[in-house]
Each structure stands twice: as C-alpha cells, then as structure tokens.
Write an enzyme that holds these catalytic residues in place. Sequence first.
Site, PDB file in Angstrom:
ATOM      1  CD  GLU A 117     -14.659  10.610  -0.897  1.00 13.09           C
ATOM      2  OE1 GLU A 117     -13.877  11.569  -0.910  1.00 13.09           O
ATOM      3  OE2 GLU A 117     -14.292   9.446  -0.645  1.00 13.09           O
ATOM      4  N   GLY A 163       0.839  -1.200   0.000  1.00 14.85           N
ATOM      5  CA  GLY A 163       0.000   0.000   0.000  1.00 14.85           C
ATOM      6  C   GLY A 163       0.873   1.248   0.000  1.00 14.85           C
TER       7      GLY A 163
END
Lengths: 418, 418
Positions: A169, A10
């Site tokens: 979102e 990541g």
Amino acid sequence: MKKVVIAGGGFAGLNAAKMMGKAPGKVEVTLIDRNNHHLFQPLLYQVAMAGLSPAEIAAPIRSLLSAFRNIRVIQANVTAVHLEKRQLQADCGNFDYDYLLLACGAQHTYFGNDDWEKYAPGLKSIEQATEIRRRVLEAFEKAEIESDPKAQKSLLTFVIVGAGPTGVELAGAIGEMSRFTLARDFRNIDPKRTRVILIEAGPRILPGFHESLSAKAARQLEKLGVQVWVSSRVTQVDLQGVELGEERLRASTVLWAAGVEASGLGKQMGVDVDPQGRILVESDLSLADYPKVFVAGDQARFEQEGKLLPGQAPVALQQGRCIARNILREIDGQQRQPFRYLDKGQMATIGRSRAVLESGRVRLSGFLAWLAWLVVHIYYLTGFKNRLFVVIQWAWAYLSFRRGARLIVDREWRIFKG
Amino acid sequence: MKKVVIAGGGFAGLNAAKMMGKAPGKVEVTLIDRNNHHLFQPLLYQVAMAGLSPAEIAAPIRSLLSAFRNIRVIQANVTAVHLEKRQLQADCGNFDYDYLLLACGAQHTYFGNDDWEKYAPGLKSIEQATEIRRRVLEAFEKAEIESDPKAQKSLLTFVIVGAGPTGVELAGAIGEMSRFTLARDFRNIDPKRTRVILIEAGPRILPGFHESLSAKAARQLEKLGVQVWVSSRVTQVDLQGVELGEERLRASTVLWAAGVEASGLGKQMGVDVDPQGRILVESDLSLADYPKVFVAGDQARFEQEGKLLPGQAPVALQQGRCIARNILREIDGQQRQPFRYLDKGQMATIGRSRAVLESGRVRLSGFLAWLAWLVVHIYYLTGFKNRLFVVIQWAWAYLSFRRGARLIVDREWRIFKG
C-alpha cells in the site's frame, strides 16, 4: 458485579468493551490505553501518504464509549501484570481485576537491529504516520532545490522494506502520488522520475495471498512505476540508504514494513510466548494457568486448523467479542465457548483504484476489488462522522488527483525565531 | 523579465504571488517559505481547540500556485537580505532580485521573559496549535485519574494571558468544550468545574473593538463560565501556574496570546524598525532608501490617518495585492499608487454560536454576528476543498456538540517499546 480490566483500546479491546457495556448490571469495565484515541489501523497508510488527516481515522476512546455508564476509560501506560495478585500495574496506579483482557498489540521489529529504526520508521501510530508523511513530502521539497543530480536521485528514491499489505500500500501510494498528484507542482524536478523500490525477502509479494494475486499485484505496482525486488534481503540500513549483501542502494527515504513483534508484556509476565513475543493461549483465548486472563489481537498466538491467525483487524475484533461473550456467559453460569475465526477474506489496495481481494475461493483484482475494498473500509470505520468525511475526502481525491493533507509539520514542536 | 522574490507565503506573500502569476510575460516570481503550507491563521485557534484538523486550514503553497508557470516555490529558511547586492540569502542558497517583497510575519513575544514560552505556548503555527491541543486534552485526561483534589483543581484550571481576539477565542472555546463536549465523557471529574481565566493587562478585553462590544463579549464569555480578569498583569509564569504581583494562580495549562513581535529580519538588515521589530515603510510600502524592496503584513509598520494598522489577515492581503500591482505598473512605465487600507471591519467569536462584529458604525453581537463571522471565514478560506470540509465539520460539530479532532498526539515522535 465483576471487575473487568482491558489493556488496550484497539480493535480487540474496544469491541470487547462495547459488548460488555451492554451488560451494566454484571460487569464494571476499566479500559486502559496509552493513547486517548482508537486508531483505525487499516487506513493508517493513508495518513502517511497525505490522503487523510489523522482525526479522520482516529476517535477518542472516551467518546466512543461514553454511552456505556459501566465503562471508565483511563489514559495511562500499562507497566506490568501481577497474575497471582490479580492486579494490573499502570504508571498512574494499580487496578485489581476479576477478569483481565490483554490486547496491547504489536510494534515493528528490526530483527535485532534497533538502530535501523531512525533511518527506516515503521507504521503503527499516528506519530509514525505523520513522520513518514513529513519525510516523503520533504524529500520532494529538497529535491526541488537540489542542484547535484546524484543527490537529487537519492532524494527521489524511496525504498519500502517488506511487501505485506502495508508495504504494498505504501509503495503503490508513493508511486501514484509522484506520478499524478505532485507532477504538476514542481518546476525543477520531474516527480515522474521518482524511483519506488519495494524489497521483499521472500520469493513473492503479499505472501498471505494466493500466488495468482501476488503476481497481479506486482504487475499493477509496476504500472505505477514501482520496482518490485523479491528474494532480496536488506543487510544494512543507514542515512545513505540500504545494503542488500554486496549491493548498495542510495535512498534518502526508507520505510519499514517488514516484521512485527508483540508487546513486551508477555515476557514480563513470565508466561509462554513465541519468538515474536505473542502469548500462547487456550482455545477460548485464556491463559492455561490463569483462566480469568484473556489475550486477544496481535498480542495473542492462536492457531486454527494448524494455521496461525494473521495480525489483522477482523481477527482482533472477533477475538475481543468472543472474550466479552465468554466472560458474560461465565457470570451467568454458562459454559465458555471456544474461539473460532470466521475468515471473511483479505485485501490490499494498490494506488488509487486497484486492489487485490481474496475471500474463500473468490479472487479479484483491479478496479472491482478496489470498490469492494472501499465499501468494506468505510463500513468498518468507527463512528458515523469519520465515515462521512472519509467518503467525501476520497471522492474529492479521486476526482481531482489531489491529496488533502499534504502538510509538512515539524517533528518536534519548535518556535521559529527571526 | 524582472525577477521578483517573495519571502513568506502568508496572506501578503500568497496574494502578491497570485496577482503576479497572471502577468507571466513581465515577472518571474520565486516564493520562499520555511513551511510547505499556507496557513489560514484566523482559524488556527480551531485546531488548538480540536474543532478542525490541521489540513483543513492549511494547503501546500506549491499546489495553490501550481497553475502559474512563472512562479516557483521553494521551502527554505530566509537567513538575511543584502540590500546593496540585491540578494536574499536562504539556507539553500542565494536569490538575486529586481524586486523584493518581505512578508515574514510575526511571532509571540514574552516581553523579555523567553523562558515563559515552554510553560505558556503561543498560537502562530500548526505545531503550536497541536501542542496546545495536546496540553488541553491531556489536562482533562490527567484530571480523570488524579485523586488529590488540589492537583485536580490545578489540572482543571486554564489560564489565557491576553484578551485580544485570539485570547477571547481560546477562552470561549475551552469554556464551551468543557461544559458541553467533554461533560458526558468523563466519570471521575466534572468538566463543568473547569476554571477558565482570561487575564488582560489593559482595562478591557478586545481593546481594538468599541467599548460596548468589549462589554458584551465579556458577558458572553462569563455565560460560558470564563472568568475575565482585566487590569491584571502577569509577572511570572512557571510550571505551577502564573503570578500576578502578590497573587498566585495554580494552573497546569497556561496559554499565551499577549503580544507579538515581527520577524528579526528587519534588525538584521539594519533598516528602521519600531520596538516590535516592524519595518517602517513609505506610503507605497517600500523602503525609503531601497524603493525596490517592499514590506507587507505583520512585518510592516504602516500608519493610516494617524492609526497603526493591526496585524490582521485583511491588511496583509490588501498590502500584498497593492505591492504586486505597483510592481506591474512600474514595469509598464506607470506611476506607483500609495497603499490605502479598506477597512471592512473586524470580528471575534465567542464559543460555538456567539461573536462580536464591528464594521464602520455597525456593531453586532451574539448569534447574528456569529453567522456573519462564519460566512466571512468560509468565504476567505483558501481553496474550494477546504471550504467545503470546514462547513461540513462545523455543521457536524454544531449539531452534535462534538469536536472532530480530539487527538492527543505526542510532541516528539517516539516509539513505544513493550
């Protein structure tokens, strides 16, 4: 030549690897990830909402690091760490290390109700994003052929649990998609009648932001038709929808953005973890008893000035770089430096052209905040090719009110016979 | 106002619908497809080979047809046709029709060995393409961590069964991907040592093309490292690889491009079908006993000048348009016209910059043929946005030797715990 093993590709793992890749004479790096790709998590909701294709926010870790000859990349699952033996165990074999960086991230938690997961998927991986995309688009398709008004209403009800940035979102994107993108495509349903309900247990949405921005975000969401329910706790999730105490809300699509918990590796290792599974670390992000083992990103619990650092990409990125720098310093015989998070601010988008942004004392909302959001996300998106594509796709989506990736792809690969 | 029902949103169904959409006063069209998207099949191998993202070659049927107010689109599975009742049965309900167009396409056939499918997937749907992509990319990842040379050799052996255009395109793309795209990304394997073996039961590859082009295509494939085995029949496929009579070839990846068979609907309806399940049609593509029922594309068996028309996009497209025209003519009281296929030629690509092309007496091979292939495919790719994207992605892949969509995504949606 020191052996460095990194678990997780990541933001933390990738950036640590890139920094150590520039010191080929000092370290030999092995990066292990269960996926072949690095994922630009801040835009994952765009894949779930059919705005972007998976490949636009994901790139093979192998090719991102191919220029560094002292790095090898392994696709495998990390199963355990033996701290005394200085060995990391994966399903493809064992890896000895001089330095270890754990950056395995986090996943959603259902607060002890793991069976809710199949009814309310979270958003952490490409697989989950395409599954959410499938569920949302399929709900509209099913509503189009549904003659029973009650069943149709349930199909057109979307519940999002948790009103952090991801929940906001998702809610904004569904609200907008139904009002603009899909409105002209259906004959038997009016996608504008879609109900999008954002449920938050706390007293306000976006709890990490200043109160004034929470209020503005809630108003902007309401303009997109999203109903914001704060101080509401979900007590049950099933095939029919959700329960909030006495109340029952029928919804065929429920999405989970309510809580995360760190990788279970911390518990396996027997080190100190907090209730969310995050590993407690020293000021240089190392373990107290094993100073050659570092933890970064969502897997680490790090407090700065009495405040816990949030599970966000910039934190992980800066931690990964700090650890790489300290490893290289130590090899050179220098002192380690403590980690200090430089907070550049935070933001969340609401639909196609609104956002809220907070940086120090600056607070913005609306279109200007959205422009800033756009610039920052494109800038950070890994790899030139992806950046270019994303800009074009967004420009196109913006100008045309279309969405580029409205594909319903089967969850399981299945052959259609007859 | 006549009711027209179209089963299938491929090239035939979509183009018939578009033409009838321009006559809103005469017909009311219902298009039924089990997927929400129209698929540009000629480029599906590019998705399987990580060159393009699924959304770049697929677009929602609903939005392709949204401008036509007399067309509704239904996502459902067609289960039966009752010819006498003039009714089509789907899993979401029944649809009465005045005219019916069947365009349900074809799928792969394993010549009675259906159990081979799980070892050797075919390439007909987005799901299959991403599954093939997953298998190919994962084979390289596994080879990277495999220490046993024998097992590594098997992981790096790719067998493609069937050397029609799809088989040739797959073989060329794997050959090229291993030599150029992946070569610099691996440390423990040399992707150039990859074996790609293209197996064909007949005496030459691309049997639909002129012999001179078959020979040229074979040479071009060999330059990319593909071994071409003609007159070789696969007698067994399993987890270890394939058997060709006495011979045994160990390969962890086997792809199937050997034979297709039409949708099973023809058999269910009790009409005349050929051994591949294709429905026998009249000169206007209607059924002899049911002149208001038409069949098009891969589901129809149509001979022109004693030659069976191939299962290709241009055939389906022209057939769909012809049927729509005839339905509209008949409503206007005019005579139907027989179908006549205008053969503009055929082509197949071989890797990144080579192709073979045949149009009438013109035969081209190499770079020029590839340029022609590129122009034609971009031109026909449905929808402006897709076209633009595909050009950019190809230009990028061409200049950089990279592939844009090298994602390994899990076949089943699975949550990673710990």
